[in-house]
Design a protein around this motif. Structure first.
Motif, short mmCIF file in Angstrom:
data_model
loop_
_atom_site.label_atom_id
_atom_site.label_comp_id
_atom_site.label_asym_id
_atom_site.label_seq_id
_atom_site.Cartn_x
_atom_site.Cartn_y
_atom_site.Cartn_z
N ARG A 60 23.05 46.37 68.03
CA ARG A 60 24.28 45.58 68.03
C ARG A 60 24.49 44.97 69.41
O ARG A 60 24.49 45.69 70.41
N SER A 61 24.66 43.67 69.46
CA SER A 61 24.82 42.97 70.75
C SER A 61 26.14 42.24 70.79
O SER A 61 26.58 41.65 69.79
N ASN A 62 26.78 42.29 71.94
CA ASN A 62 27.95 41.45 72.21
C ASN A 62 27.89 41.06 73.68
O ASN A 62 27.04 41.56 74.43
N LYS A 76 21.92 39.93 65.95
CA LYS A 76 22.04 38.69 66.72
C LYS A 76 20.70 37.95 66.70
O LYS A 76 19.66 38.54 67.00
#
Length: 423
Positions: free
Chosen positions: A4-6, A223
């Motif tokens: 999970r990327s932010n 992503k």
């Protein structure tokens, strides 16, 4: 494996079935330096500590112990000279970070550089050889023969678990990539210190390199940019695994879909419940981690010894999982519930060792002590889960209590029961 990327951080988790067992995080304001190579400047040498403090361009000087210095050039008589005879303040030295700075301690450095690839670890200045013990004997023999042919002269090679099934061409390509990196480092080693001269890949590629093997069923990435990066890396190292990588584009967030956040939240608590109603309590101290095992609500069905045995077996399995998930390192002391029968004690110790065998971080478990405690160690490299998602409480400075300083000074009785404080 889920990624999970932010904009602020990247998280990677490993699930065995529905159960969360490993977690990695890279925050934009808190990057790991492990594996990076620098030219550093020696600031001071402490003979009594057999260590030197090295400025390598970060906020806090790193420590280089005598045992981590490459003495080959200075070791004329076959006897290791004292560190103050080899290093002097102001000297430039090539160093690699092996442990991130933690708390008040600076990063731990080594002068013995090693470069990790997909299948191999290359030690350019050391004639070391080794093969992962996790591999079957037949595979170890096959890989040993291949490495004997392709190992660069004067360099050490360690074969990793991921090399299982790899061809001679795969291993040769890995060595060539690592040699190219080393040649680049070697060409820059005279750069004015302090300076970064080699940086490890970002977290996603590091975790895939270290952990993503054929055992995994799939890898989901939320992503597009990271997905493309992963496919590009695997196409150049292990193309067969690219088919297991999928771009997650469903409406429900990735971690919510696999109930990751709930499990992470529980992993940040002191108490962890066991399936039968018992629980373990995890407490961190500066010197070590203490894990206490309790029967809690579990009352068993037959007799006390069997109740305690079942509870301890469940605890052994959960403790091994929590150590991986929380990334707890250093000295760990486990207080299992006392058992009268030696066979049962051995069964619990065996269960703990079996579960720890799944952990790729090096562990060592000792026999039960005279006080009935199990002592073990786990390699400590970076900050654990709790440190990544918390900070020391400014009120209690991490002690978990509020002190009545005026009452203590004036001799005034404290309020009944005092106040507890959890930060």
């Amino acid at each position: 494996m889920l990624v999970r990327s932010n904009p602020h951080q990247t998280q990677i988790v490993v699930l065995e079935g529905p159960v969360l067992v490993e977690h990695y995080v890279a925050r934009s304001d808190q990057q790991s330096l492990v594996g990076n190579v620098y030219t550093g400047k020696v600031r001071n040498v402490l003979p009594g500590m057999e260590a030197a403090f090295v400025d390598f361009g970060e906020g806090k000087n790193g420590v280089l112990y005598a045992g981590d210095v490459n003495y080959d050039d200075a070791d004329i008589e076959g006897k290791r000279p004292r560190i103050e005879m080899v290093l002097k303040p102001g000297d430039s030295v090539l160093v690699q970070v092996v442990k991130d700075a933690m708390g008040k301690k600076g990063a731990r450095l080594t002068n013995q550089i090693s470069l990790a690839g997909r299948y191999l670890v290359l030690a350019p200045d050391a004639d070391v050889r080794g093969i992962s013990r996790r591999l079957p004997d037949d595979e170890r023999r096959r890989l040993r023969e291949i490495v004997a042919e392709i190992r660069p002269k004067g360099m050490g090679v360690i074969v990793r678990t991921a090399a299982q099934g790899a061809s001679k061409e795969d291993l040769t390509a890995d060595i060539e990539r690592l040699q190219a990196i080393w040649q680049d480092i070697d060409a820059k080693k005279d750069k004015q210190a302090p300076a970064l001269i080699y940086s490890e890949p970002d977290l996603v590629l590091r975790v895939i390199r270290e952990h993503f093997t054929r055992d995994f069923r799939r890898l989901l990435v939320d992503k597009q940019e990271v997905y493309d990066q992963v496919l590009q890396y695997l196409s150049g190292t292990e193309a067969d695994l690219a088919a297991k990588v999928k771009l997650y584009d469903e409406e429900l967030p990735l971690f919510e879909r696999f109930h990751v956040e709930d499990q992470l939240r529980k992993a940040l608590e002191r108490k962890v419940w066991l399936p039968s109603g018992g629980h373990i309590v995890v407490d961190r101290t500066e010197a070590l981690t203490v894990i206490d095992v309790n029967t809690g609500r579990f009352v068993g069905h037959t007799n006390l010894e069997q109740t305690v045995l079942q509870n301890n077996l469940e605890a052994a399995e959960e403790i091994a999982r929590q150590l991986r998930l929380r990334d707890i390192g250093g000295i760990i002391v486990i207080d299992f519930i006392d058992m009268e029968i030696a066979k049962n004690r051995d069964a619990v110790l065996l269960k703990l060792r079996e579960q720890l065998a799944k952990d790729k971080t090096r562990t060592q478990v000792f026999e039960v002590s005279n006080l009935g405690l199990v002592e073990m160690t786990r390699k400590n490299v970076s900050a654990g889960l709790l440190e990544s998602f918390s900070e020391v409480c400014p009120t209690c400075a991490g002690r978990g209590v509020v002190l009545y300083e005026e009452a203590a000074t004036l001799g005034v009785p404290l309020p009944n029961g005092g106040h507890s404080h959890t930060g």
